[in-house]
Design a protein around this motif. Structure first.
Motif, PDB file in Angstrom:
ATOM      1  N   ARG A  23      95.753   4.061  12.996  1.00  0.00           N
ATOM      2  CA  ARG A  23      95.678   4.831  14.237  1.00  0.00           C
ATOM      3  C   ARG A  23      97.083   5.121  14.766  1.00  0.00           C
ATOM      4  O   ARG A  23      97.363   6.225  15.235  1.00  0.00           O
ATOM      5  N   ALA A  24      97.962   4.116  14.699  1.00  0.00           N
ATOM      6  CA  ALA A  24      99.316   4.296  15.221  1.00  0.00           C
ATOM      7  C   ALA A  24     100.062   5.392  14.464  1.00  0.00           C
ATOM      8  O   ALA A  24     100.757   6.216  15.062  1.00  0.00           O
ATOM      9  N   THR A  25      99.919   5.416  13.129  1.00  0.00           N
ATOM     10  CA  THR A  25     100.598   6.443  12.337  1.00  0.00           C
ATOM     11  C   THR A  25     100.097   7.825  12.708  1.00  0.00           C
ATOM     12  O   THR A  25     100.889   8.761  12.919  1.00  0.00           O
ATOM     13  N   LEU A  26      98.775   7.989  12.816  1.00  0.00           N
ATOM     14  CA  LEU A  26      98.229   9.308  13.144  1.00  0.00           C
ATOM     15  C   LEU A  26      98.566   9.706  14.577  1.00  0.00           C
ATOM     16  O   LEU A  26      98.799  10.890  14.861  1.00  0.00           O
ATOM     17  N   ALA A  27      98.615   8.725  15.480  1.00  0.00           N
ATOM     18  CA  ALA A  27      99.010   9.033  16.857  1.00  0.00           C
ATOM     19  C   ALA A  27     100.468   9.488  16.910  1.00  0.00           C
ATOM     20  O   ALA A  27     100.819  10.414  17.660  1.00  0.00           O
ATOM     21  N   ASN A  28     101.322   8.852  16.105  1.00  0.00           N
ATOM     22  CA  ASN A  28     102.728   9.259  16.067  1.00  0.00           C
ATOM     23  C   ASN A  28     102.896  10.647  15.458  1.00  0.00           C
ATOM     24  O   ASN A  28     103.744  11.435  15.893  1.00  0.00           O
ATOM     25  N   LEU A  29     102.086  10.956  14.447  1.00  0.00           N
ATOM     26  CA  LEU A  29     102.124  12.298  13.864  1.00  0.00           C
ATOM     27  C   LEU A  29     101.758  13.342  14.917  1.00  0.00           C
ATOM     28  O   LEU A  29     102.369  14.405  14.986  1.00  0.00           O
ATOM     29  N   TRP A  30     100.765  13.035  15.733  1.00  0.00           N
ATOM     30  CA  TRP A  30     100.362  13.960  16.792  1.00  0.00           C
ATOM     31  C   TRP A  30     101.456  14.071  17.855  1.00  0.00           C
ATOM     32  O   TRP A  30     101.763  15.171  18.335  1.00  0.00           O
ATOM     33  N   ALA A  31     102.086  12.940  18.199  1.00  0.00           N
ATOM     34  CA  ALA A  31     103.144  12.956  19.210  1.00  0.00           C
ATOM     35  C   ALA A  31     104.331  13.802  18.756  1.00  0.00           C
ATOM     36  O   ALA A  31     105.019  14.420  19.576  1.00  0.00           O
ATOM     37  N   ALA A  32     104.570  13.848  17.433  1.00  0.00           N
ATOM     38  CA  ALA A  32     105.712  14.599  16.887  1.00  0.00           C
ATOM     39  C   ALA A  32     105.305  15.995  16.413  1.00  0.00           C
ATOM     40  O   ALA A  32     106.002  16.604  15.610  1.00  0.00           O
ATOM     41  N   ARG A  33     104.203  16.524  16.955  1.00  0.00           N
ATOM     42  CA  ARG A  33     103.650  17.798  16.449  1.00  0.00           C
ATOM     43  C   ARG A  33     104.597  18.981  16.588  1.00  0.00           C
ATOM     44  O   ARG A  33     104.524  19.927  15.804  1.00  0.00           O
ATOM     45  N   GLU A  34     105.492  18.943  17.575  1.00  0.00           N
ATOM     46  CA  GLU A  34     106.403  20.077  17.759  1.00  0.00           C
ATOM     47  C   GLU A  34     107.411  20.178  16.630  1.00  0.00           C
ATOM     48  O   GLU A  34     107.926  21.257  16.347  1.00  0.00           O
ATOM     49  N   THR A  35     107.689  19.045  15.960  1.00  0.00           N
ATOM     50  CA  THR A  35     108.664  19.062  14.869  1.00  0.00           C
ATOM     51  C   THR A  35     108.022  18.980  13.493  1.00  0.00           C
ATOM     52  O   THR A  35     108.628  19.420  12.509  1.00  0.00           O
ATOM     53  N   GLY A  37     104.746  20.156  12.793  1.00  0.00           N
ATOM     54  CA  GLY A  37     103.768  21.210  12.551  1.00  0.00           C
ATOM     55  C   GLY A  37     102.327  20.756  12.537  1.00  0.00           C
ATOM     56  O   GLY A  37     101.452  21.458  12.004  1.00  0.00           O
ATOM     57  N   HIS A  38     102.020  19.611  13.106  1.00  0.00           N
ATOM     58  CA  HIS A  38     100.646  19.093  13.152  1.00  0.00           C
ATOM     59  C   HIS A  38      99.690  20.156  13.694  1.00  0.00           C
ATOM     60  O   HIS A  38      99.961  20.801  14.695  1.00  0.00           O
ATOM     61  N   PRO A  39      98.547  20.372  13.026  1.00  0.00           N
ATOM     62  CA  PRO A  39      97.587  21.394  13.499  1.00  0.00           C
ATOM     63  C   PRO A  39      97.094  21.107  14.915  1.00  0.00           C
ATOM     64  O   PRO A  39      97.010  19.948  15.333  1.00  0.00           O
ATOM     65  N   ALA A  40      96.738  22.160  15.619  1.00  0.00           N
ATOM     66  CA  ALA A  40      96.204  22.030  16.970  1.00  0.00           C
ATOM     67  C   ALA A  40      94.704  21.722  16.905  1.00  0.00           C
ATOM     68  O   ALA A  40      94.023  22.108  15.959  1.00  0.00           O
ATOM     69  N   VAL A  52      86.645  15.439  23.454  1.00  0.00           N
ATOM     70  CA  VAL A  52      87.583  14.678  22.634  1.00  0.00           C
ATOM     71  C   VAL A  52      88.151  15.625  21.586  1.00  0.00           C
ATOM     72  O   VAL A  52      87.486  16.573  21.173  1.00  0.00           O
ATOM     73  N   MET A  53      89.387  15.401  21.177  1.00  0.00           N
ATOM     74  CA  MET A  53      90.025  16.312  20.236  1.00  0.00           C
ATOM     75  C   MET A  53      89.359  16.258  18.865  1.00  0.00           C
ATOM     76  O   MET A  53      89.063  15.181  18.344  1.00  0.00           O
ATOM     77  N   HIS A  54      89.114  17.445  18.291  1.00  0.00           N
ATOM     78  CA  HIS A  54      88.603  17.597  16.934  1.00  0.00           C
ATOM     79  C   HIS A  54      89.521  18.552  16.182  1.00  0.00           C
ATOM     80  O   HIS A  54      89.963  19.555  16.746  1.00  0.00           O
ATOM     81  N   TRP A  55      89.795  18.214  14.919  1.00  0.00           N
ATOM     82  CA  TRP A  55      90.637  19.077  14.088  1.00  0.00           C
ATOM     83  C   TRP A  55      89.830  19.601  12.903  1.00  0.00           C
ATOM     84  O   TRP A  55      88.958  18.887  12.372  1.00  0.00           O
ATOM     85  N   HIS A  67     102.782  17.311   4.404  1.00  0.00           N
ATOM     86  CA  HIS A  67     103.645  16.396   5.150  1.00  0.00           C
ATOM     87  C   HIS A  67     104.041  15.207   4.293  1.00  0.00           C
ATOM     88  O   HIS A  67     105.210  14.798   4.261  1.00  0.00           O
ATOM     89  N   ARG A  68     103.075  14.634   3.553  1.00  0.00           N
ATOM     90  CA  ARG A  68     103.366  13.493   2.697  1.00  0.00           C
ATOM     91  C   ARG A  68     104.279  13.876   1.534  1.00  0.00           C
ATOM     92  O   ARG A  68     105.153  13.104   1.138  1.00  0.00           O
ATOM     93  N   ARG A  69     104.105  15.082   1.005  1.00  0.00           N
ATOM     94  CA  ARG A  69     104.992  15.535  -0.075  1.00  0.00           C
ATOM     95  C   ARG A  69     106.424  15.652   0.432  1.00  0.00           C
ATOM     96  O   ARG A  69     107.369  15.272  -0.256  1.00  0.00           O
ATOM     97  N   GLN A  70     106.596  16.195   1.627  1.00  0.00           N
ATOM     98  CA  GLN A  70     107.934  16.313   2.211  1.00  0.00           C
ATOM     99  C   GLN A  70     108.533  14.938   2.447  1.00  0.00           C
ATOM    100  O   GLN A  70     109.729  14.725   2.243  1.00  0.00           O
ATOM    101  N   GLU A  71     107.698  13.998   2.879  1.00  0.00           N
ATOM    102  CA  GLU A  71     108.169  12.638   3.126  1.00  0.00           C
ATOM    103  C   GLU A  71     108.676  11.991   1.842  1.00  0.00           C
ATOM    104  O   GLU A  71     109.730  11.365   1.820  1.00  0.00           O
ATOM    105  N   ARG A  72     107.896  12.160   0.752  1.00  0.00           N
ATOM    106  CA  ARG A  72     108.282  11.557  -0.514  1.00  0.00           C
ATOM    107  C   ARG A  72     109.459  12.280  -1.152  1.00  0.00           C
ATOM    108  O   ARG A  72     110.118  11.733  -2.032  1.00  0.00           O
ATOM    109  N   ALA A  73     109.737  13.532  -0.711  1.00  0.00           N
ATOM    110  CA  ALA A  73     110.843  14.300  -1.277  1.00  0.00           C
ATOM    111  C   ALA A  73     112.182  13.910  -0.660  1.00  0.00           C
ATOM    112  O   ALA A  73     113.210  14.485  -1.004  1.00  0.00           O
TER     113      ALA A  73
END
Length: 214
Positions: A23-35, A37-40, A52-55, A67-73
């Motif tokens: 949950r913490a990882t996904l919450a942080n991904l959402w918090a960093a959405r401006e940088t 590109g996390h979907p709205a 409640v938010m649905h994607w 995102h994971r590919r960029q992380e591993r790159a």
């Protein structure tokens, strides 16, 4: 999970189950959405639907894999991060810097002007200042949510010849913690699909991860 017009819409709980990440990882991904590109989420006239938010699951999955590919790159950034130790151990600022592989001044800068997803930590009141303690897990989740972390400023701590921790072991530790009853072969197959490399390689990594959880 809701279905509209043949498309599935997932809550954060659904995404946790779908991705296997905390949950913490996904919450942080959402918090960093401006940088990152996390979907709205689904909204109508700017209002979140169903209370409640649905994607869109397909859109989110495509984004998450990219995102994971960029992380591993970015191995030079990842290699700075120490993925060993007790995930719930609290660290003082200097130890936080060592874990992240940055100069201690970077922690001070982040506390004054936090980047997206930077954990608040536990505050300790000292006579002349405050000190913020953060767990290893909080710092790892921050790095996982910000693959561009460490590309500018700061410097790796410790000697250049120090052995670099293997981030794959931490991936396996997290997966084991999420589903401790899963067989090693099944877990290795899932990790191989998500991160690449052979099932045989991941079986060895899962074995090492089990030792760390003992």
């Amino acid at each position: 999970m809701k279905s509209i017009g043949g498309r599935q819409w997932a809550t954060r709980e659904d995404l946790i189950a779908h991705s296997g990440f905390s949950r913490a990882t996904l919450a942080n991904l959402w918090a960093a959405r401006e940088t990152n590109g996390h979907p709205a989420p689904l909204t109508v006239d700017g209002v979140v639907q169903w209370g409640v938010m649905h994607w869109d699951l397909a859109v989110w999955t495509d984004w998450f894999e990219q995102h994971r590919r960029q992380e591993r790159a970015a191995p030079d950034v990842e290699s700075r991060v120490d993925r060993t130790g007790d995930p719930d151990e609290e660290l003082a600022p200097a130890a936080q810097a060592r874990l992240l592989g940055v100069d201690p001044s970077r922690i001070t800068q982040y506390d004054k002007k936090p980047p997206p997803g930077w954990p608040a930590g536990r505050v300790e009141e000292l006579p002349t200042r405050v000190r913020r303690w953060r767990t290893r897990r909080q710092l790892w989740d921050f790095v996982d949510a910000n693959p561009s972390f460490g590309t500018t400023g700061g410097r790796p701590a410790g000697p250049a010849t120090a052995k670099k921790p293997d981030p794959r072991v931490q991936y396996a530790v997290a997966a084991l913690a999420a589903d401790p009853g899963k067989k090693a072969g099944e877990l290795a197959a899932e990790l191989a699909r998500e991160h690449g490399q052979s099932i045989t390689t991941w079986k060895s990594i899962v074995t090492e991860a089990r030792k760390r959880l003992q």
